[in-house]
Design a protein around this motif. Structure first.
Motif, PDB file in Angstrom:
ATOM      1  N   ILE A  34     -41.355  29.240 -23.335  1.00 32.16           N
ATOM      2  CA  ILE A  34     -42.513  28.984 -24.192  1.00 32.16           C
ATOM      3  C   ILE A  34     -43.460  27.995 -23.509  1.00 32.16           C
ATOM      4  N   ARG A  35     -42.925  26.917 -22.950  1.00 32.93           N
ATOM      5  CA  ARG A  35     -43.739  25.905 -22.278  1.00 32.93           C
ATOM      6  C   ARG A  35     -44.465  26.483 -21.070  1.00 32.93           C
ATOM      7  N   GLU A  36     -43.735  27.223 -20.222  1.00 31.21           N
ATOM      8  CA  GLU A  36     -44.353  27.796 -19.023  1.00 31.21           C
ATOM      9  C   GLU A  36     -45.486  28.743 -19.381  1.00 31.21           C
ATOM     10  N   THR A  37     -45.314  29.543 -20.433  1.00 30.89           N
ATOM     11  CA  THR A  37     -46.376  30.459 -20.858  1.00 30.89           C
ATOM     12  C   THR A  37     -47.612  29.674 -21.283  1.00 30.89           C
ATOM     13  N   LYS A  38     -47.418  28.620 -22.047  1.00 36.65           N
ATOM     14  CA  LYS A  38     -48.537  27.783 -22.494  1.00 36.65           C
ATOM     15  C   LYS A  38     -49.218  27.112 -21.305  1.00 36.65           C
ATOM     16  N   GLU A  39     -48.430  26.528 -20.394  1.00 33.58           N
ATOM     17  CA  GLU A  39     -49.000  25.829 -19.240  1.00 33.58           C
ATOM     18  C   GLU A  39     -49.789  26.763 -18.328  1.00 33.58           C
ATOM     19  N   GLU A  40     -49.275  27.955 -18.124  1.00 26.11           N
ATOM     20  CA  GLU A  40     -49.890  28.873 -17.161  1.00 26.11           C
ATOM     21  C   GLU A  40     -51.027  29.705 -17.742  1.00 26.11           C
ATOM     22  N   THR A  41     -51.029  29.911 -19.057  1.00 29.50           N
ATOM     23  CA  THR A  41     -52.030  30.810 -19.643  1.00 29.50           C
ATOM     24  C   THR A  41     -52.842  30.205 -20.788  1.00 29.50           C
ATOM     25  N   GLY A  42     -52.352  29.137 -21.411  1.00 30.23           N
ATOM     26  CA  GLY A  42     -53.004  28.580 -22.590  1.00 30.23           C
ATOM     27  C   GLY A  42     -52.592  29.261 -23.880  1.00 30.23           C
ATOM     28  N   ILE A  43     -51.739  30.273 -23.795  1.00 32.36           N
ATOM     29  CA  ILE A  43     -51.337  31.058 -24.965  1.00 32.36           C
ATOM     30  C   ILE A  43     -50.026  30.529 -25.554  1.00 32.36           C
ATOM     31  N   ASP A  44     -50.037  30.325 -26.867  1.00 35.88           N
ATOM     32  CA  ASP A  44     -48.829  29.962 -27.605  1.00 35.88           C
ATOM     33  C   ASP A  44     -48.107  31.250 -27.962  1.00 35.88           C
ATOM     34  N   ILE A  45     -46.784  31.241 -27.810  1.00 35.25           N
ATOM     35  CA  ILE A  45     -46.021  32.461 -28.089  1.00 35.25           C
ATOM     36  C   ILE A  45     -44.852  32.192 -29.013  1.00 35.25           C
ATOM     37  N   GLU A  46     -44.365  33.278 -29.579  1.00 35.99           N
ATOM     38  CA  GLU A  46     -43.106  33.287 -30.317  1.00 35.99           C
ATOM     39  C   GLU A  46     -42.177  34.224 -29.556  1.00 35.99           C
ATOM     40  N   ILE A  47     -40.956  33.762 -29.315  1.00 35.69           N
ATOM     41  CA  ILE A  47     -39.959  34.600 -28.651  1.00 35.69           C
ATOM     42  C   ILE A  47     -39.407  35.592 -29.666  1.00 35.69           C
ATOM     43  N   ILE A  48     -39.375  36.856 -29.276  1.00 35.74           N
ATOM     44  CA  ILE A  48     -38.871  37.916 -30.151  1.00 35.74           C
ATOM     45  C   ILE A  48     -37.457  38.334 -29.755  1.00 35.74           C
ATOM     46  N   LYS A  49     -37.210  38.401 -28.437  1.00 31.06           N
ATOM     47  CA  LYS A  49     -35.934  38.950 -27.978  1.00 31.06           C
ATOM     48  C   LYS A  49     -35.591  38.395 -26.593  1.00 31.06           C
ATOM     49  N   TYR A  50     -34.308  38.223 -26.365  1.00 31.70           N
ATOM     50  CA  TYR A  50     -33.805  37.898 -25.031  1.00 31.70           C
ATOM     51  C   TYR A  50     -33.536  39.214 -24.321  1.00 31.70           C
ATOM     52  N   CYS A  51     -34.099  39.376 -23.113  1.00 32.12           N
ATOM     53  CA  CYS A  51     -34.004  40.664 -22.414  1.00 32.12           C
ATOM     54  C   CYS A  51     -32.982  40.684 -21.283  1.00 32.12           C
ATOM     55  N   GLY A  52     -32.542  39.533 -20.795  1.00 32.16           N
ATOM     56  CA  GLY A  52     -31.526  39.562 -19.755  1.00 32.16           C
ATOM     57  C   GLY A  52     -31.635  38.428 -18.754  1.00 32.16           C
ATOM     58  N   ALA A  53     -30.650  38.405 -17.855  1.00 29.07           N
ATOM     59  CA  ALA A  53     -30.586  37.398 -16.794  1.00 29.07           C
ATOM     60  C   ALA A  53     -30.547  38.104 -15.445  1.00 29.07           C
ATOM     61  N   TYR A  54     -31.174  37.485 -14.460  1.00 32.29           N
ATOM     62  CA  TYR A  54     -31.256  38.032 -13.108  1.00 32.29           C
ATOM     63  C   TYR A  54     -30.956  36.893 -12.143  1.00 32.29           C
ATOM     64  N   GLN A  55     -30.306  37.222 -11.043  1.00 32.49           N
ATOM     65  CA  GLN A  55     -30.004  36.160 -10.084  1.00 32.49           C
ATOM     66  C   GLN A  55     -30.511  36.499  -8.693  1.00 32.49           C
ATOM     67  N   ASN A  56     -30.915  35.451  -8.005  1.00 33.10           N
ATOM     68  CA  ASN A  56     -31.277  35.535  -6.598  1.00 33.10           C
ATOM     69  C   ASN A  56     -30.277  34.635  -5.885  1.00 33.10           C
ATOM     70  N   VAL A  57     -29.232  35.226  -5.351  1.00 32.34           N
ATOM     71  CA  VAL A  57     -28.147  34.468  -4.744  1.00 32.34           C
ATOM     72  C   VAL A  57     -28.630  33.677  -3.536  1.00 32.34           C
ATOM     73  N   GLN A  58     -29.481  34.281  -2.720  1.00 35.27           N
ATOM     74  CA  GLN A  58     -29.967  33.602  -1.513  1.00 35.27           C
ATOM     75  C   GLN A  58     -30.724  32.325  -1.828  1.00 35.27           C
ATOM     76  N   ARG A  59     -31.477  32.321  -2.916  1.00 31.99           N
ATOM     77  CA  ARG A  59     -32.274  31.142  -3.273  1.00 31.99           C
ATOM     78  C   ARG A  59     -31.638  30.329  -4.394  1.00 31.99           C
ATOM     79  N   SER A  60     -30.446  30.730  -4.853  1.00 34.42           N
ATOM     80  CA  SER A  60     -29.715  30.032  -5.927  1.00 34.42           C
ATOM     81  C   SER A  60     -30.562  29.898  -7.199  1.00 34.42           C
ATOM     82  N   ILE A  61     -31.185  31.012  -7.593  1.00 32.95           N
ATOM     83  CA  ILE A  61     -32.009  31.024  -8.797  1.00 32.95           C
ATOM     84  C   ILE A  61     -31.404  31.978  -9.820  1.00 32.95           C
TER      85      ILE A  61
END
Length: 135
Positions: free
Chosen positions: A49-76
């Motif tokens: 929610i914070r990142e969306t506001k900071e990057e776009t100025g738009i306030d949002i409501e979360i509707i659904k969790y869609c999943g997790a993804y990993q980047n092993v090489q960058r430990s993300i």
């Protein structure tokens, strides 16, 4: 305190009432969905929610969790949500040179990084829910 061994990030596919996707033009990755690092002692959902506001100025409501993804090489470990706008106005920044809502097909053409396109499609796929958590 030791430095974390991994990075948590959160991103959001924001759909408006016209079924258009919110995209921002990053100076590094061109067009993408809003998102970024989750801060220390911040929930993943709050970070999205914070990142969306900071990057776009738009306030949002979360509707659904869609999943997790990993980047092993960058430990993300990245987490993806579906959201809807509830207020705010477009605000550009150093991280977002342009902002707009775009029809889904056009948005998918604009997003050049294939893993970002795949995540958008995952989030919009109503039959694919690795972790079905609706808010």
């Amino acid at each position: 305190m030791s430095k974390p061994k991994h990075i948590l990030s959160a991103a959001v596919v924001v759909l408006n009432k016209e079924n258009e996707i919110l995209l921002l033009k990053s100076p590094k990755r061109d067009w993408e969905i809003p998102g970024g690092r989750v801060e220390k002692r911040e929930s993943i959902r709050s970070g999205a929610i914070r990142e969306t506001k900071e990057e776009t100025g738009i306030d949002i409501e979360i509707i659904k969790y869609c999943g997790a993804y990993q980047n092993v090489q960058r430990s993300i470990c990245s987490h993806l949500f579906l959201g809807k706008p509830i207020g705010g106005t477009f605000t550009t920044s150093e991280e977002s040179l342009e902002i707009g809502y775009f029809p889904i097909e056009k948005a998918l053409e604009m997003v050049k990084w294939s893993n970002y396109r795949d995540r958008i499609l995952d989030c919009l796929n109503n039959e694919k829910h690795p972790f079905l958590i609706e808010f």
